[in-house]
Design an enzyme around this catalytic site. Structure first.
Site, PDB file in Angstrom:
ATOM      1  N   LEU A 115       0.920  -1.322   0.222  1.00  0.00           N
ATOM      2  CA  LEU A 115       0.175   0.046   0.234  1.00  0.00           C
ATOM      3  C   LEU A 115       0.804   1.415  -0.034  1.00  0.00           C
ATOM      4  O   LEU A 115       0.513   2.140   0.444  1.00  0.00           O
ATOM      5  CB  LEU A 115      -0.973   0.010   1.060  1.00  0.00           C
ATOM      6  CG  LEU A 115      -2.015  -1.136   1.372  1.00  0.00           C
ATOM      7  CD1 LEU A 115      -2.699  -1.252   2.516  1.00  0.00           C
ATOM      8  CD2 LEU A 115      -2.979  -1.187   0.046  1.00  0.00           C
ATOM      9  N   ASP A 161       5.020   6.468  -6.023  1.00  0.00           N
ATOM     10  CA  ASP A 161       4.321   6.433  -4.379  1.00  0.00           C
ATOM     11  C   ASP A 161       4.804   7.614  -3.983  1.00  0.00           C
ATOM     12  O   ASP A 161       3.805   8.124  -3.241  1.00  0.00           O
ATOM     13  CB  ASP A 161       5.130   5.255  -3.984  1.00  0.00           C
ATOM     14  CG  ASP A 161       4.682   3.759  -4.395  1.00  0.00           C
ATOM     15  OD1 ASP A 161       4.032   3.790  -5.418  1.00  0.00           O
ATOM     16  OD2 ASP A 161       4.812   2.515  -3.816  1.00  0.00           O
TER      17      ASP A 161
HETATM   18  O1  PMV Z   1       3.854  -2.279  -4.084  1.00  0.00           O
HETATM   19  P1  PMV Z   1       4.394  -0.980  -3.611  1.00  0.00           P
HETATM   20  O2  PMV Z   1       3.545  -0.259  -2.982  1.00  0.00           O
HETATM   21  O3  PMV Z   1       5.828  -1.079  -3.345  1.00  0.00           O
HETATM   22  O4  PMV Z   1       4.595  -0.224  -5.313  1.00  0.00           O
HETATM   23  C1  PMV Z   1       5.460  -0.495  -6.126  1.00  0.00           C
HETATM   24  C2  PMV Z   1       5.144   0.075  -7.438  1.00  0.00           C
HETATM   25  C3  PMV Z   1       6.174  -0.307  -8.491  1.00  0.00           C
HETATM   26  O5  PMV Z   1       5.610   0.336  -9.834  1.00  0.00           O
HETATM   27  C4  PMV Z   1       6.073  -1.874  -8.922  1.00  0.00           C
HETATM   28  C5  PMV Z   1       7.529   0.157  -8.294  1.00  0.00           C
HETATM   29  C6  PMV Z   1       7.869   1.724  -8.296  1.00  0.00           C
HETATM   30  O6  PMV Z   1       8.750   2.118  -8.025  1.00  0.00           O
HETATM   31  O7  PMV Z   1       6.898   2.399  -8.863  1.00  0.00           O
END
Ligand code: PMV
Length: 335
Positions: A115, A161
């Site tokens: 998340l 993020d």
């Molecule tokens: O799972 P999370 O919340 O760490 O999201 C990662 C998203 C990715 O696109 C896979 C990696 C990024 O750095 O954007």
């Protein structure tokens, strides 16, 4: 000075993984937050207290390169502590001033379930620390410092993020050269999402590396999947702006298929993604890095409770979630 800052987690509506290769993404903040409090000290020490990360059953491992790893009920996750330490180091370099501080972190969502909690930890730490040492940073600087924190700790990270956790809302993110741009999207007010999560076996870093290796092995095939995700995100923006939830849902389904083709889904996630469609979701996909973790369903208001039941039937944990919430904020600041 004592400052309490908070920053939200996120769900990725469209475009994770491809965003690492500079494709656009649509991402939404959620109503679950990380809280970081920072009190400056008179000496140069930094203490970090993790009060409630919602991660029962923690095992701590130190590796030679200094990485600190927790094993928890949600799988193997990088400790929030590594992000706090790096965020303080980068922020004090940026400000040109370092002060010792006592930091405390709390979470209203499970840490390490996909998340965006590592980003929220980084963003809230940059905001709390900079304010506590006497500076008002612009949001763009907070987002950039938090992004660098993620890159340094994980080795590779997109600005997705950390941007959404800083700015909040629902955002269309694009990248050019080494910078990013965000456009806030007005979404249909009847748009509801349900989030579910399952145990996560892998860290974000592992999943990003998996795609990288796959791309090295099958460059043309994997590049065309990544390009297609990028094109799909452009379509999804149009669908959301038109308020066409049926179309937006279909694009989620296609996005999930493409993520599965990249090798980042799991049987548990696929099961959740398919059962919610059978229970009437407009569309569904994994959300975040995959390898377990979170999934998201786009649903009609009347279907929310059925979809939560569907997730529970397959031993997923439904998380009642509102999207498009406020980004980083200072909750309290006192001398
Ligand atoms: O799972 P999370 O919340 O760490 O999201 C990662 C998203 C990715 O696109 C896979 C990696 C990024 O750095 O954007």
């Amino acid at each position: 000075m004592k400052v309490l800052a908070s920053a939200p987690g996120k769900v990725t509506l469209y475009g994770e993984h491809a965003v690492v290769y500079k494709k656009p993404a649509i991402v939404a903040s959620i109503d679950k937050r990380i809280y970081v409090s920072c009190k400056t000290r008179d000496d140069n020490s930094v203490t970090i207290r993790a009060l409630n990360l919602q991660v029962p059953g923690v095992i701590l491992t130190y590796s030679q390169d200094g990485e600190i790893i927790f094993e928890t009920d949600y799988g193997r996750v990088l400790s929030a502590v590594s992000y706090i330490k790096e965020a303080i180091s980068l922020t004090s370099q940026f400000l040109g001033s370092f002060k010792g501080a006592d930091l405390t972190i709390e979470s209203s969502m499970p840490v390490g379930a996909g998340l965006g909690t590592s980003a929220a930890v980084s963003v809230a730490t940059v905001a709390a620390y900079s304010k506590a040492v006497g500076y008002e940073l612009e949001l763009k600087d907070i987002a950039r410092l938090a992004w660098s924190t993620e890159k340094n700790v994980q080795g590779i990270a997109s600005p997705m993020d950390t941007s959404i956790s800083t700015f909040g809302g629902i955002v269309y993110l694009t990248q050019e050269n080494d910078d990013f741009n965000i456009e806030h999207l007005d979404i249909p007010s009847d748009m509801n999402v349900v989030v579910g999560y399952v145990k996560r076996q892998f860290k974000t870093k592992d999943m990003v590396e998996l795609v990288k290796r796959y791309r090295e092995k099958y460059p043309d095939l994997i590049d065309s999947v990544i390009d297609t995700i990028g094109n799909l995100v452009v379509e999804a923006k149009k669908a959301l702006l038109k308020g066409d939830l049926k179309y937006a849902g279909e694009l989620m389904n296609i996005n999930h298929g493409l993520l599965d083709a990249l090798g980042v889904s799991t049987k548990e996630l696929n099961d959740l993604v398919y059962i919610v469609r059978a229970f009437g979701a407009y569309g569904s996909k994994l959300s975040g890095a995959g390898g377990g973790g979170s999934m998201i369903a786009l649903v009609d208001k009347e279907k929310v409770s059925d979809i939560k039941t569907a997730i529970s039937i397959l031993n997923g944990t439904p998380l009642p979630t509102k999207i498009g919430c406020e980004g980083v904020r200072i909750e309290k600041a006192e001398e």
